[in-house]
Design an enzyme around this catalytic site. Structure first.
Site, PDB file in Angstrom:
ATOM      1  N   SER A 152     -78.205 -50.296 -47.193  1.00 33.90           N
ATOM      2  CA  SER A 152     -77.300 -51.072 -46.344  1.00 33.90           C
ATOM      3  C   SER A 152     -76.692 -52.192 -47.179  1.00 33.90           C
ATOM      4  O   SER A 152     -77.396 -53.115 -47.599  1.00 33.90           O
ATOM      5  CB  SER A 152     -78.065 -51.669 -45.164  1.00 33.90           C
ATOM      6  OG  SER A 152     -77.264 -52.670 -44.565  1.00 33.90           O
ATOM      7  N   HIS A 160     -74.711 -47.271 -46.148  1.00 32.09           N
ATOM      8  CA  HIS A 160     -74.771 -47.697 -44.741  1.00 32.09           C
ATOM      9  C   HIS A 160     -73.939 -48.965 -44.589  1.00 32.09           C
ATOM     10  O   HIS A 160     -74.178 -49.970 -45.260  1.00 32.09           O
ATOM     11  CB  HIS A 160     -76.230 -47.935 -44.363  1.00 32.09           C
ATOM     12  CG  HIS A 160     -76.461 -48.290 -42.934  1.00 32.09           C
ATOM     13  ND1 HIS A 160     -76.570 -47.342 -41.936  1.00 32.09           N
ATOM     14  CD2 HIS A 160     -76.605 -49.488 -42.327  1.00 32.09           C
ATOM     15  CE1 HIS A 160     -76.781 -47.942 -40.785  1.00 32.09           C
ATOM     16  NE2 HIS A 160     -76.801 -49.255 -40.989  1.00 32.09           N
ATOM     17  N   ASP A 172     -72.602 -51.785 -42.097  1.00 29.16           N
ATOM     18  CA  ASP A 172     -72.853 -52.456 -40.817  1.00 29.16           C
ATOM     19  C   ASP A 172     -71.630 -53.245 -40.374  1.00 29.16           C
ATOM     20  O   ASP A 172     -71.269 -54.239 -41.002  1.00 29.16           O
ATOM     21  CB  ASP A 172     -74.038 -53.414 -40.960  1.00 29.16           C
ATOM     22  CG  ASP A 172     -75.345 -52.671 -41.142  1.00 29.16           C
ATOM     23  OD1 ASP A 172     -75.699 -51.889 -40.246  1.00 29.16           O
ATOM     24  OD2 ASP A 172     -75.995 -52.870 -42.185  1.00 29.16           O
ATOM     25  N   MET A 191     -70.093 -55.666 -37.656  1.00 25.69           N
ATOM     26  CA  MET A 191     -70.547 -56.592 -36.597  1.00 25.69           C
ATOM     27  C   MET A 191     -69.376 -57.443 -36.133  1.00 25.69           C
ATOM     28  O   MET A 191     -68.577 -57.905 -36.948  1.00 25.69           O
ATOM     29  CB  MET A 191     -71.645 -57.498 -37.145  1.00 25.69           C
ATOM     30  CG  MET A 191     -72.817 -56.742 -37.752  1.00 25.69           C
ATOM     31  SD  MET A 191     -74.123 -57.881 -38.225  1.00 25.69           S
ATOM     32  CE  MET A 191     -75.251 -56.757 -39.049  1.00 25.69           C
ATOM     33  N   HIS A 198     -72.188 -48.020 -39.144  1.00 20.89           N
ATOM     34  CA  HIS A 198     -72.994 -48.442 -37.994  1.00 20.89           C
ATOM     35  C   HIS A 198     -72.244 -49.548 -37.263  1.00 20.89           C
ATOM     36  O   HIS A 198     -72.188 -50.689 -37.722  1.00 20.89           O
ATOM     37  CB  HIS A 198     -74.360 -48.931 -38.520  1.00 20.89           C
ATOM     38  CG  HIS A 198     -75.274 -49.479 -37.474  1.00 20.89           C
ATOM     39  ND1 HIS A 198     -76.410 -50.202 -37.803  1.00 20.89           N
ATOM     40  CD2 HIS A 198     -75.258 -49.412 -36.117  1.00 20.89           C
ATOM     41  CE1 HIS A 198     -77.027 -50.569 -36.690  1.00 20.89           C
ATOM     42  NE2 HIS A 198     -76.351 -50.107 -35.658  1.00 20.89           N
ATOM     43  N   MET A 242     -71.811 -52.232 -34.688  1.00 22.59           N
ATOM     44  CA  MET A 242     -72.496 -53.133 -33.752  1.00 22.59           C
ATOM     45  C   MET A 242     -71.411 -53.973 -33.102  1.00 22.59           C
ATOM     46  O   MET A 242     -71.270 -55.168 -33.363  1.00 22.59           O
ATOM     47  CB  MET A 242     -73.517 -53.983 -34.506  1.00 22.59           C
ATOM     48  CG  MET A 242     -74.779 -53.204 -34.854  1.00 22.59           C
ATOM     49  SD  MET A 242     -75.706 -53.950 -36.195  1.00 22.59           S
ATOM     50  CE  MET A 242     -74.835 -53.242 -37.577  1.00 22.59           C
ATOM     51  N   MET A 274     -83.156 -48.437 -33.916  1.00 28.60           N
ATOM     52  CA  MET A 274     -83.228 -49.781 -34.499  1.00 28.60           C
ATOM     53  C   MET A 274     -84.677 -50.250 -34.479  1.00 28.60           C
ATOM     54  O   MET A 274     -85.313 -50.283 -33.423  1.00 28.60           O
ATOM     55  CB  MET A 274     -82.360 -50.764 -33.705  1.00 28.60           C
ATOM     56  CG  MET A 274     -80.867 -50.602 -33.883  1.00 28.60           C
ATOM     57  SD  MET A 274     -80.286 -50.561 -35.596  1.00 28.60           S
ATOM     58  CE  MET A 274     -80.823 -52.166 -36.208  1.00 28.60           C
TER      59      MET A 274
END
Ligand code: DX5
Ligand code: ZN
Length: 223
Positions: free
Chosen positions: A8, A33, A35, A37, A66, A68, A137
């Site tokens: 990540s 990965h 993330d 957000m 991913h 979020m 998670m």
């Protein structure tokens, strides 16, 4: 199939990110990965499609995105265009998850669904034909460097049982608090993909640490 490593880059040094991705690529990583957000679904803010499109030119690794973010249906197409091959959103962040999973597949990406620590695995029960990846998670999403929540091991086992029971073929990915100390037990519980952030990038040599994870997992007899 061997357990895959998804570093990540949330914990990477952004001044040297392309170089660090190349190092993990050379040492046994399968995915990057990413993330995303939005400061609403989670308290933190990271990056959008432009950063992903620029990084896409620098590596051959699979881009595991991913999300979020609230209302992920408003953005999945843009992340696909930016080069995301796996697009995972949160069950808790949208009202019509089944429709969105179908849509993600229809634009040529693998569709992933993620659940936070408080969401039971049973919530995935009626969707098992619709997703390619379940992201469990093992911390509350938002930040790197948090402690693995022990109950997650039970949820990984339950997800594997759900897959068997429903004759499905999705991958099980686990994200949060994974270290050289607990990686084998997480793989043994049934994880196919381990997301690893700070335990790789908060070390002096991310390539060398990726290799240590690779060797550790190759030595582990799992399922
Ligand atoms: C947390 C993110 C993770 C994070 C994991 O919300 O989804 O991908 O980077 O970081 P570590 O491995 O440090 O827990
Ligand atoms: Zn993540």
């Amino acid at each position: 199939m061997a357990v895959r490593i998804a570093p990540s880059v949330l914990s990477a040094d952004f001044g040297r990110i392309a170089e660090q991705i190349a190092q993990v690529e050379r040492n046994g990583a399968s995915y990057v990965h990413l993330d995303v957000m939005d400061g609403r679904f989670v308290p933190n803010i990271t990056w959008g499609p432009k950063v992903i499109a620029d990084l896409r030119k620098r590596t051959k690794l699979v881009f595991d995105c991913h999300l979020m973010i609230v209302e992920p249906e408003r953005y999945v197409e843009r992340f696909r265009e930016a080069g995301a091959e796996i697009i995972t959103f949160h069950l808790e962040a949208t009202t019509h998850a089944q429709r969105l999973l179908e849509y993600v597949r229809s634009i040529g990406a693998k569709a992933g669904i993620s659940i936070c620590p408080q969401t039971p695995v049973a919530m995935l029960e009626d969707l098992t034909d619709d997703f390619d990846l379940a992201l469990i998670m093992s911390v509350n999403p938002g930040f790197g460097g948090q402690r693995f929540i022990p109950h997650s091991l039970q949820k990984i086992r339950e997800t594997r049982e759900l897959r068997e029971r429903s004759n499905a073929t999705f991958d099980i990915e686990v994200d949060g608090g994974i270290s050289l100390e607990n990686a084998r037990s997480i793989a043994a519980a049934g994880a196919d993909v381990l997301v690893i952030g700070s335990a790789i990038f908060d070390t002096p040599d991310c390539g060398r640490t990726t290799k240590q994870f690779r060797e550790l997992l190759d030595g582990a007899a799992t399922h």
